[in-house]
Every structure is written in structure tokens, then in C-alpha cells.
Design a protein around this motif. Structure first.
Motif, PDB file in Angstrom:
ATOM      1  N   HIS A 111      85.034  34.621  19.019  1.00 18.20           N
ATOM      2  CA  HIS A 111      83.942  35.150  19.820  1.00 18.20           C
ATOM      3  C   HIS A 111      82.739  34.214  19.712  1.00 18.20           C
ATOM      4  O   HIS A 111      82.442  33.686  18.643  1.00 18.20           O
ATOM      5  CB  HIS A 111      83.573  36.552  19.306  1.00 18.20           C
ATOM      6  CG  HIS A 111      82.403  37.172  19.998  1.00 18.20           C
ATOM      7  ND1 HIS A 111      81.294  37.629  19.321  1.00 18.20           N
ATOM      8  CD2 HIS A 111      82.162  37.421  21.306  1.00 18.20           C
ATOM      9  CE1 HIS A 111      80.428  38.143  20.187  1.00 18.20           C
ATOM     10  NE2 HIS A 111      80.927  38.021  21.392  1.00 18.20           N
ATOM     11  N   PHE A 112      82.056  34.025  20.845  1.00 15.85           N
ATOM     12  CA  PHE A 112      80.881  33.148  20.889  1.00 15.85           C
ATOM     13  C   PHE A 112      79.820  33.805  21.778  1.00 15.85           C
ATOM     14  O   PHE A 112      80.139  34.566  22.684  1.00 15.85           O
ATOM     15  CB  PHE A 112      81.232  31.778  21.485  1.00 15.85           C
ATOM     16  CG  PHE A 112      82.363  31.078  20.800  1.00 15.85           C
ATOM     17  CD1 PHE A 112      82.127  30.153  19.804  1.00 15.85           C
ATOM     18  CD2 PHE A 112      83.683  31.348  21.157  1.00 15.85           C
ATOM     19  CE1 PHE A 112      83.178  29.511  19.169  1.00 15.85           C
ATOM     20  CE2 PHE A 112      84.742  30.708  20.535  1.00 15.85           C
ATOM     21  CZ  PHE A 112      84.482  29.784  19.539  1.00 15.85           C
ATOM     22  N   HIS A 113      78.562  33.480  21.510  1.00 15.45           N
ATOM     23  CA  HIS A 113      77.480  33.899  22.408  1.00 15.45           C
ATOM     24  C   HIS A 113      76.276  33.035  22.071  1.00 15.45           C
ATOM     25  O   HIS A 113      75.825  33.026  20.930  1.00 15.45           O
ATOM     26  CB  HIS A 113      77.149  35.383  22.221  1.00 15.45           C
ATOM     27  CG  HIS A 113      76.068  35.872  23.144  1.00 15.45           C
ATOM     28  ND1 HIS A 113      76.189  35.843  24.515  1.00 15.45           N
ATOM     29  CD2 HIS A 113      74.838  36.388  22.896  1.00 15.45           C
ATOM     30  CE1 HIS A 113      75.094  36.337  25.075  1.00 15.45           C
ATOM     31  NE2 HIS A 113      74.252  36.663  24.110  1.00 15.45           N
ATOM     32  N   ILE A 114      75.759  32.294  23.056  1.00 20.05           N
ATOM     33  CA  ILE A 114      74.709  31.309  22.756  1.00 20.05           C
ATOM     34  C   ILE A 114      73.314  31.764  23.154  1.00 20.05           C
ATOM     35  O   ILE A 114      72.339  31.083  22.841  1.00 20.05           O
ATOM     36  CB  ILE A 114      75.016  29.953  23.419  1.00 20.05           C
ATOM     37  CG1 ILE A 114      75.157  30.086  24.937  1.00 20.05           C
ATOM     38  CG2 ILE A 114      76.265  29.335  22.797  1.00 20.05           C
ATOM     39  CD1 ILE A 114      75.310  28.739  25.649  1.00 20.05           C
ATOM     40  N   ASN A 132      79.369  30.701  15.167  1.00 22.69           N
ATOM     41  CA  ASN A 132      78.099  30.143  15.632  1.00 22.69           C
ATOM     42  C   ASN A 132      78.343  28.689  16.010  1.00 22.69           C
ATOM     43  O   ASN A 132      78.571  27.848  15.132  1.00 22.69           O
ATOM     44  CB  ASN A 132      77.054  30.245  14.518  1.00 22.69           C
ATOM     45  CG  ASN A 132      75.664  29.870  15.010  1.00 22.69           C
ATOM     46  OD1 ASN A 132      75.519  28.936  15.787  1.00 22.69           O
ATOM     47  ND2 ASN A 132      74.657  30.588  14.557  1.00 22.69           N
ATOM     48  N   PRO A 133      78.313  28.366  17.317  1.00 22.59           N
ATOM     49  CA  PRO A 133      78.740  27.029  17.748  1.00 22.59           C
ATOM     50  C   PRO A 133      77.668  25.958  17.612  1.00 22.59           C
ATOM     51  O   PRO A 133      77.913  24.800  17.908  1.00 22.59           O
ATOM     52  CB  PRO A 133      79.102  27.259  19.222  1.00 22.59           C
ATOM     53  CG  PRO A 133      78.156  28.337  19.654  1.00 22.59           C
ATOM     54  CD  PRO A 133      77.993  29.247  18.451  1.00 22.59           C
ATOM     55  N   ASP A 134      76.463  26.355  17.174  1.00 19.12           N
ATOM     56  CA  ASP A 134      75.322  25.435  17.082  1.00 19.12           C
ATOM     57  C   ASP A 134      75.085  24.736  18.419  1.00 19.12           C
ATOM     58  O   ASP A 134      74.922  23.516  18.499  1.00 19.12           O
ATOM     59  CB  ASP A 134      75.532  24.406  15.962  1.00 19.12           C
ATOM     60  CG  ASP A 134      74.210  23.753  15.531  1.00 19.12           C
ATOM     61  OD1 ASP A 134      73.144  24.330  15.817  1.00 19.12           O
ATOM     62  OD2 ASP A 134      74.254  22.673  14.910  1.00 19.12           O
ATOM     63  N   VAL A 135      75.074  25.557  19.465  1.00 22.12           N
ATOM     64  CA  VAL A 135      74.789  25.076  20.815  1.00 22.12           C
ATOM     65  C   VAL A 135      73.486  25.715  21.274  1.00 22.12           C
ATOM     66  O   VAL A 135      73.359  26.939  21.276  1.00 22.12           O
ATOM     67  CB  VAL A 135      75.927  25.442  21.794  1.00 22.12           C
ATOM     68  CG1 VAL A 135      75.509  25.153  23.240  1.00 22.12           C
ATOM     69  CG2 VAL A 135      77.188  24.677  21.450  1.00 22.12           C
ATOM     70  N   GLY A 136      72.520  24.890  21.644  1.00 20.83           N
ATOM     71  CA  GLY A 136      71.242  25.404  22.121  1.00 20.83           C
ATOM     72  C   GLY A 136      71.342  25.837  23.567  1.00 20.83           C
ATOM     73  O   GLY A 136      72.224  25.422  24.309  1.00 20.83           O
ATOM     74  N   ALA A 137      70.417  26.723  23.975  1.00 25.88           N
ATOM     75  CA  ALA A 137      70.372  27.193  25.359  1.00 25.88           C
ATOM     76  C   ALA A 137      68.950  27.063  25.880  1.00 25.88           C
ATOM     77  O   ALA A 137      67.991  27.246  25.134  1.00 25.88           O
ATOM     78  CB  ALA A 137      70.831  28.644  25.444  1.00 25.88           C
TER      79      ALA A 137
END
Length: 386
Positions: free
Chosen positions: A186-189, A140-145
Motif C-alpha cells: 500500500h502507498f499514498h503520497i 513510505n516511498p519517500d516520494v514528494g508531492a
């Protein structure tokens, strides 16, 4: 401008139903292959959760894409459609033992693991079968979208993934396990993202994490950035194919991959969203106190996105050329939220007219339900209605 539909064929079918323009689907897939093919080691998987219609899956499989699955049922659907097991990735925060065993039995390419308890179960089940499970850790990259709150997935508050601070610990655990082969991250925002800056932010975060791993002399073989690319719901005719060129170029430009690394994508909505429409028939035109209603035979059971997310879908009366009037387009379901659109300008509506809800190829048929004991609509392709 209204979409082009085989109206004479539509009149022979029982409404509501889903219609898929296979020419547009194939054109979209050709564009994906072309744009991703510009870059070395870009590998695209189709997110089956967007639409698992067998005819649609077959066309996507023919294009050479892999499959991204989030349940055992989706793995079965992908295998049945002919996707090679070695091109199937399996994500999901709550994989059951039966689903994990299914993935092991098929020897799928990779499990995208979301917690230490899940990792321990996969290791245990793989050991019982004498197998080695390939895993990537969903971080969980803590990146908002810039998208709807219900479809963000990359913030610390979301249920998905392993926190960045726990990444080293989880990798250490994996390296100790005899039946686990740690192969990637793996990442998904989130979903329906149109701002390429969100993907750039993800690239920057991955670069930070890769630098941290590199300091430990760890270079993972696979980086998976999920999907998330949105579509133009307001103008499906103006932009029927999403901006794949900018999407793939953003990752090529901003993500610092090592020469031996493969970059994986999991695209769903952007593959099938624009090729599909929900076709429904007007049952009644009702004059209210302050507005008029176009009551159609399709409802939130057939396309839940407007009720669930307050999502916009372009609505067209495809059997009328009369001057426009303003309507609330509503369904027959016994719920106040069964509304497709309010104050919509449509060519004058009368009983029996056919109404198209555009951009319904993703999260339309796949999310349909039998609430109110309604029959699930059929899905038809343009290949069938010639």
C-alpha cells in the motif's frame, strides 16, 4: 459564472448548511467507473474520511465503489451505508485494539499495516479469534508531492508507513506469523495532487520495489496506490469533474503490474469535493478603516480548511446581481483565523444575502466542530430540495 442553486428552497432552511448536488456526484461516479473500467483489475475504494454524510455514502455505495476507512467509526459508517465488508480496506497509523477487533469481526478485505508493532498486535488479536487477517504493508516511498506541506504523506519525514529499507524485514516477519495473510503493498503520497508527474514518480518507485521482491520470488496479489487526485478549487464550474482519464491512464502506462495483480485506488476529495457547498448567510456588512467585511453566520467550525491550510474556496454571493465590491468574508468565531477569504470581489453584499463557499464536499461537513458551543450544520442533497 456562478453556480446554479435552488435559492427559493435555500431561503426556507436554517443557515449555515451543506448542500450536495447529487446529479454532479452521480456524474462523477459514472466517470470514475468508465475511466477505471478501461483497464483490467482496477478497483476503486472511496476514502470515507472525505465525507461521511449518510446520504452521500449511500449514493457512492450504489455506484459499486468499495470503502477506504481510517477508523473504527468509519468502518461502522461504511457498513451502515451498505458497503460490503469484503470491499473495505482499513488504514491508519494508530489503530486501537478495539478497532482492529471490529475489522476482524466484520472480516474486512484488508488491513493496511503501518508498523511492525501493529502487525504483531493484529496477529495476536486474530489468533484470539481463530481468524486469519489479510494485510498489506503501507510502504513510505519517500516520494514528494506538489501540494501543501500538511497533506504530504509519502516523505521519509512523515509519520505514515514503513520505510523502504525495512520492507523485506517486515515481510519476513509476516510470513512467519500463523494468523497473518500478507496480500499486498500500500502507498499514498499525499492529497490535492494535480501534477501527474507525482503519480509517475510513485509508479517508478513501486516498480523498483516490485523488482526487488520478484528477485525473492515474491509477487503480491494486490497493489494499492492510495488516492491524492486534486480538484479545481478556483474554477468549480469550469472543471466540475476531475481529470480521471489522465489519472488512471498514468498508472496504466507507468506501473508495471504482473498479470495476476489487482490495482487498488482510494479516492476521496476527487469523488465528493466539487458536489458540495457550504451555504451561509450574511449577518452584517461592516465598514472598517481600510476595508469592508461581509460577516457571515458560517465559520471555521463549519469549514476549517481556510484556517487550517490557508486553503482557497471560491466564494459567491448567490442572491445578488449588483455590481461587485471587495470584501473580507469572515465568520463569527472568536478567532482571528476565522476568515474565509480576503479582498474577495463579490456582487454587492447586504444583510440576509446567501453566500456559497464552493468545493466544500470534501473535508467540510466531516471536519465540523462544536467549538464556541455551536450547533453542527445540517447537510441536504439536491434530491431532497426539488
Amino acid at each position: 459564472m456562478k453556480g446554479t442553486f435552488p435559492i427559493h428552497k435555500f431561503r426556507e432552511l436554517e443557515t449555515p448548511f451543506y448542500y450536495y448536488d447529487t446529479n454532479l456526484l452521480r456524474h462523477t461516479l459514472d466517470t470514475i467507473r468508465k475511466e477505471a473500467g478501461k483497464y483490467n483489475k482496477f478497483c476503486v475504494h472511496y476514502a470515507v474520511k472525505a465525507n461521511a454524510n449518510p446520504k452521500v455514502l449511500s449514493i457512492i455505495r450504489e455506484s459499486g465503489l468499495g470503502a477506504d476507512c481510517v477508523s473504527g467509526g468509519e468502518i461502522k459508517a461504511a457498513i451502515k451505508a451498505g458497503f460490503p465488508a469484503n470491499k473495505i480496506v482499513y488504514a491508519g497509523v494508530g489503530k486501537t485494539d478495539a478497532e482492529i477487533n471490529l475489522g476482524l469481526d466484520y472480516d474486512i478485505f484488508c488491513f493496511n499495516v503501518e508498523s511492525v508493532p501493529e502487525l504483531e498486535v493484529i496477529n495476536e488479536l486474530a489468533a484470539a479469534k481463530g481468524k486469519i487477517a489479510r494485510v498489506a504493508f503501507r510502504i513510505n516511498p519517500d516520494v514528494g508531492a506538489h501540494t501543501h506541506a500538511n497533506i504530504t504523506t509519502g516523505l521519509a519525514e512523515n509519520k505514515f508507513g514503513i520505510s523502504m529499507k525495512d520492507m523485506d524485514h517486515v515481510i519476513d516477519r509476516a510470513l512467519e506469523m500463523n494468523n497473518i495473510n500478507f496480500v499486498g503493498l500500500h502507498f499514498h503520497i499525499g492529497s490535492q495532487i494535480l501534477d501527474m508527474g507525482d503519480f509517475t514518480a510513485l509508479c517508478n518507485r513501486i516498480n523498483e520495489l516490485q523488482k526487488k521482491l520478484y528477485a525473492r520470488q515474491i509477487i503480491v496479489e494486490h497493489i494499492n496506490v492510495g488516492g491524492g487526485l486534486g480538484i479545481d478549487y478556483a474554477h468549480p464550474n469550469r472543471q466540475p469533474v476531475p481529470d480521471f482519464a489522465s489519472y488512471f491512464e498514468t498508472y496504466h502506462k507507468h506501473l508495471k503490474l504482473r498479470p495476476q495483480q489487482t490495482l487498488h485506488f482510494e479516492l476521496g476529495r476527487s469523488v465528493v469535493g466539487q458536489c458540495g457547498s457550504l451555504i451561509t448567510k450574511v449577518i452584517y456588512v461592516k465598514q472598517g478603516t481600510n476595508k469592508q467585511f461581509a460577516i457571515v453566520d458560517g465559520g471555521m467550525t463549519d469549514l476549517i480548511r481556510p484556517a487550517l491550510y490557508q486553503a482557497y474556496h471560491k466564494i459567491e454571493n448567490i442572491t445578488s446581481d449588483e455590481a461587485t465590491e471587495t470584501y473580507d468574508v469572515v465568520g463569527p468565531i472568536c478567532e482571528s483565523s476565522d476568515v474565509f477569504g480576503k479582498a474577495i470581489d463579490l456582487n454587492k453584499v447586504k444583510r440576509g444575502d446567501l453566500i456559497a463557499l464552493r468545493s466544500a464536499g470534501a473535508y467540510g461537513e466531516i471536519m465540523a466542530s462544536g467549538y464556541n458551543c455551536r450547533q453542527l450544520p445540517q447537510g441536504y442533497t439536491s434530491d431532497e430540495l426539488v
